[in-house]
Structures are given as C-alpha cells and as structure tokens.
Enzyme design. Structure first.
Site, mmCIF file in Angstrom:
data_model
loop_
_atom_site.group_PDB
_atom_site.id
_atom_site.type_symbol
_atom_site.label_atom_id
_atom_site.label_comp_id
_atom_site.label_asym_id
_atom_site.label_seq_id
_atom_site.Cartn_x
_atom_site.Cartn_y
_atom_site.Cartn_z
ATOM 1 N N HIS A 1 22.074 26.195 51.059
ATOM 2 C CA HIS A 1 21.008 26.081 52.738
ATOM 3 C C HIS A 1 20.818 27.544 52.322
ATOM 4 O O HIS A 1 19.913 27.572 53.338
ATOM 5 C CB HIS A 1 22.453 26.164 54.042
ATOM 6 C CG HIS A 1 22.692 24.698 53.993
ATOM 7 N ND1 HIS A 1 24.068 24.268 54.468
ATOM 8 C CD2 HIS A 1 22.483 23.789 53.042
ATOM 9 C CE1 HIS A 1 24.115 23.528 54.593
ATOM 10 N NE2 HIS A 1 23.182 22.841 53.270
ATOM 11 N N GLU B 1 24.336 31.346 57.140
ATOM 12 C CA GLU B 1 24.787 30.523 55.353
ATOM 13 C C GLU B 1 25.015 32.098 54.110
ATOM 14 O O GLU B 1 25.821 31.291 53.584
ATOM 15 C CB GLU B 1 23.424 30.512 55.099
ATOM 16 C CG GLU B 1 22.371 29.602 56.080
ATOM 17 C CD GLU B 1 23.442 27.780 56.433
ATOM 18 O OE1 GLU B 1 24.355 27.353 55.541
ATOM 19 O OE2 GLU B 1 22.950 26.841 57.522
ATOM 20 N N HIS C 1 30.782 19.567 57.428
ATOM 21 C CA HIS C 1 31.540 20.917 57.142
ATOM 22 C C HIS C 1 33.117 20.412 59.216
ATOM 23 O O HIS C 1 33.576 20.829 58.585
ATOM 24 C CB HIS C 1 31.202 22.039 57.023
ATOM 25 C CG HIS C 1 29.846 21.770 55.917
ATOM 26 N ND1 HIS C 1 28.171 23.432 56.461
ATOM 27 C CD2 HIS C 1 29.827 21.706 55.120
ATOM 28 C CE1 HIS C 1 28.142 22.385 54.666
ATOM 29 N NE2 HIS C 1 28.756 21.684 54.025
ATOM 30 N N ASP D 1 29.846 26.218 61.705
ATOM 31 C CA ASP D 1 29.124 24.723 61.029
ATOM 32 C C ASP D 1 28.468 24.105 62.870
ATOM 33 O O ASP D 1 27.386 23.512 63.078
ATOM 34 C CB ASP D 1 30.056 24.285 60.706
ATOM 35 C CG ASP D 1 29.783 24.985 59.057
ATOM 36 O OD1 ASP D 1 28.488 25.039 58.738
ATOM 37 O OD2 ASP D 1 30.833 25.242 58.575
ATOM 38 N N GLU E 1 26.610 26.069 51.112
ATOM 39 C CA GLU E 1 25.868 26.811 51.604
ATOM 40 C C GLU E 1 24.568 28.227 51.225
ATOM 41 O O GLU E 1 24.477 28.640 51.668
ATOM 42 C CB GLU E 1 26.492 28.045 52.862
ATOM 43 C CG GLU E 1 28.034 27.230 53.425
ATOM 44 C CD GLU E 1 27.637 26.546 54.647
ATOM 45 O OE1 GLU E 1 26.419 26.293 55.054
ATOM 46 O OE2 GLU E 1 28.469 26.184 55.505
ATOM 47 N N TYR F 1 36.634 20.597 58.698
ATOM 48 C CA TYR F 1 37.769 21.682 59.872
ATOM 49 C C TYR F 1 38.708 20.868 60.324
ATOM 50 O O TYR F 1 40.270 20.912 60.453
ATOM 51 C CB TYR F 1 36.854 22.510 60.399
ATOM 52 C CG TYR F 1 36.337 23.269 59.637
ATOM 53 C CD1 TYR F 1 36.602 23.532 58.435
ATOM 54 C CD2 TYR F 1 34.315 23.372 60.253
ATOM 55 C CE1 TYR F 1 35.286 24.267 58.069
ATOM 56 C CE2 TYR F 1 34.215 24.501 59.270
ATOM 57 C CZ TYR F 1 34.173 24.472 58.663
ATOM 58 O OH TYR F 1 32.971 25.540 57.434
ATOM 59 N N GLU G 1 26.142 20.512 57.441
ATOM 60 C CA GLU G 1 26.612 20.666 59.017
ATOM 61 C C GLU G 1 27.602 19.694 59.352
ATOM 62 O O GLU G 1 28.884 20.904 59.330
ATOM 63 C CB GLU G 1 25.804 21.328 59.672
ATOM 64 C CG GLU G 1 24.978 22.718 59.070
ATOM 65 C CD GLU G 1 25.709 23.587 58.117
ATOM 66 O OE1 GLU G 1 27.004 24.059 58.066
ATOM 67 O OE2 GLU G 1 24.692 24.564 57.319
HETATM 68 ZN ZN ZN Z 1 28.285 24.615 56.569
HETATM 69 ZN ZN ZN Z 2 24.663 25.936 56.205
#
Ligand code: ZN
Ligand code: ZN
Length: 347
Positions: free
Chosen positions: A224, A187, A123, A90, A221, A127, A120
């Site tokens: 994407h 993706e 994302h 990501d 994703e 994490y 992204e």
């Molecule tokens: Zn992502």
């Molecule tokens: Zn993505």
C-alpha cells in the site's frame, strides 16, 4: 492558488476516453482496460496486491490462546494497547481508500484503491479476531476504546485525523495530496512500532499466530505504501502548481512531527518490555520515515538513519521485498487454510 472543489467522478462517461487524462481532475470514460492505462506499471502493483490475498480466520490462533495468559502484565497491556492503536489506523484507511477512489479520474486507481480498501477491511477484522481469541468481550471492547480515550494515542492521531477529515469536507487537489502524505506515513511508518512489538514476541516464541497475522498485514502495508507513494508522485507531477517550496516544507514538517509523536507513543507503549530497545526503536521509526520520503521522490531527513538499526526485524519484514526464503517464506508455505482443516480442533 485556487482551491476548486473536486466533484465525485461520474460512474460512466462515454464521451471521455478510456485511457485517463489525469489521476485527479482528469477525464476518463470509466471503462478500464488494464492494457491501456496511463501508468502501465501500475498493473504490476495491482497484481502484487491481489496476490497477497488472505483472510483473518485462516490463521491458527490455538497456541496464542494458551500463551496469552502466560505473558507478563507489561506484555499483555502492550498487546491490547497496540491492537487498539492498529485499529485506529486501519478503520479510517478503509474509508480513505474508498474516498480517494471516488475522486480519482483514472479507473486503474479506482480498482487499486478498491483492493486496498478490501485489505484494510480484513486488517480490521483480524484485530477483532485475535482479540476474541485471547481476551473476554469486555477486554476486547476496552482495547477498541483506546483510540477514543487514551490521551497519548489521541495526540498521536490528531494530525492524521485533521488531514483526513479536511479531505472529506473539502475535496481539493491540495487536500488529496496532504491525505496521500498521511497515507504514506500511515502505511509506511505509523504501524511499524506496533509490528515490531509482535515480532519481538515471536522471536521469543510467544504469540506466533498473532505475529503471523501481523506479518501478512505488514506485507499488505508495504505494498500500500509503495502505491500511495507512486500516486503522490504522479499527482504532484500532473499538478506542478502544487509542487512549491511551501508544500514540500509542509510535507517535511509533518513527517518530522509524526516521527516525534511516533517515538513518544512507542516509548509510552513499549516501556519495560524485554527485548525492545527504545533507542533502537526511535532509529527504526526515522529509518521508516526516510524510506517513505525517498519513495515519494523527496529527500531523507535523518541522514543518520538510512540503515535499519533493528537488524533482527529483517527476518520478519524485509523478506517480503525480495525472493529470500527464511522465516516468513517458510511460514507462508506452512500457512494453509486452517479454517478448512479445522485448525481449532486442538483447542
Ligand atoms: Zn491495514
Ligand atoms: Zn494499508
């Protein structure tokens, strides 16, 4: 074939038309009217992307916080390794989405890539957010070191790294096409053994907060991947001189190599985990590869794997594609902004 370096697109160019004459290397003023774009259906894709908006800290992690310590050692290790892996995908994708937009001469592509880059970034944040909920800072840092140090992970990411970095150094149409191929792989395939790990925990009622978050990432994703495949097809159609046997062979070769590496990685990271059949996982990876190739207008390369061999995963993933309402549809209805509701009060 001439390898002209593309220049970064000017921000405003009033002498050029508003409606772009090409996705890359074309002409456009920089003014965007969504009702007059070269590929009208991309507006729907933009709307779908925007409609998926979510933020990491809206997902309640309080149950996961308590559960993490009760996971088996193998589950904890895999959890940290997979978050480490996902972060290596990501982070570069945030920047690659931006880079693609800098060379795109269609303002609708620039806007769509801006939304993808934003997602992204979320994302990535997620994490850090899930790890900070379940382990100490030292362990969080260790997990984020894996992308720099773990030999299996480094080997797995070697080709994408090379192709993405080549695009930075030499922004040509060919390198953009290759970057789009690896973006489609990223993706549409690279994430999915990691996603499957979290869904497997969720179906055993473990770490459901993390899985909910992963399902939102997964939904992004998929969108994407769909757009990247569209962009690939449009770029190739507008630049037929690149649509050669040699290039198509390159795509198939890199898909096959990526599938091999993905299977190697998943066998390494998912070994000894209850509920995950590595054979099935390998089939799932091939199934995802076929799916992306088809979206890109190419042929499937694994005729044995046109069906999803991990049927149970459908409850978590496939519903995003349709209007069915089960597990995650219910989840998304329950999904309210816990940050507003002080969802962490019961910690
Ligand atoms: Zn992502
Ligand atoms: Zn993505």
């Amino acid at each position: 074939m001439s390898q002209t370096l593309l220049e970064k697109v000017k921000t405003l160019e009033p002498l050029h038309p508003n409606k772009s004459t090409g996705v890359f290397g074309g002409k456009s003023s920089g003014i965007l009217n969504w009702n007059d774009i070269a590929y009208p259906h991309w507006y729907k894709m933009y709307k779908r992307l925007i409609g998926n908006y979510w933020q990491a800290d809206e997902v309640n992690m309080s149950a996961d916080v308590k559960q993490f310590a009760k996971l088996t050692q193998a589950e904890q290790d895999a959890y940290l390794k997979i978050i480490g892996l996902l972060s290596t995908l990501d982070a570069p994708q945030t920047r690659t989405a931006l880079l693609i937009s800098l060379y795109a001469t269609d303002p609708s592509v620039q806007s769509i890539m801006a939304v993808i880059a934003q997602q992204e970034a979320v994302h990535n944040e997620s994490y850090s957010y899930v790890l900070s909920s379940v382990v100490s800072l030292d362990e969080q840092n260790e997990s984020f070191q894996l992308g720099r140090k773990d030999p299996v992970l480094l080997k797995r990411n070697e080709h994408i790294m090379e192709v993405y970095n080549n695009f930075v150094e030499e922004p040509t149409i060919e390198n953009i096409l290759k970057t789009l191929v690896y973006s489609a792989l990223l993706e549409g395939m690279f994430f999915y053994s990691g996603f499957a790990f979290f869904y497997n925990l969720a179906r055993h009622n473990k770490m459901v907060g993390t899985s909910t978050m992963v399902s939102y990432i997964n939904r992004d994703e998929l969108e994407h991947g769909r757009f990247i495949a569209e962009l690939f097809r449009a770029t190739l159609a507008e630049n037929p001189q690149y649509n050669t046997n040699e290039f198509v062979d390159w795509v198939y070769r890199h898909f096959k190599k990526s599938v091999e590496l993905e299977i190697e990685w998943s066998s390494y990271v998912l070994a000894d985990l209850e509920g995950i059949d590595l054979e099935e996982m390998a089939g799932y990876v091939k199934y995802r590869a076929n799916k992306m190739l088809r979206m890109m207008g190419l042929n499937e390369i694994y005729p044995q794997h046109v069906e999803n061999p991990m049927k149970w995963i459908r409850a978590y993933v496939d519903n995003f594609d349709g209007t069915k309402t089960d597990f995650f549809e219910q989840k998304s209805r329950q999904y309210t902004k816990t940050s507003d509701l002080n969802g962490f009060d019961d910690l």
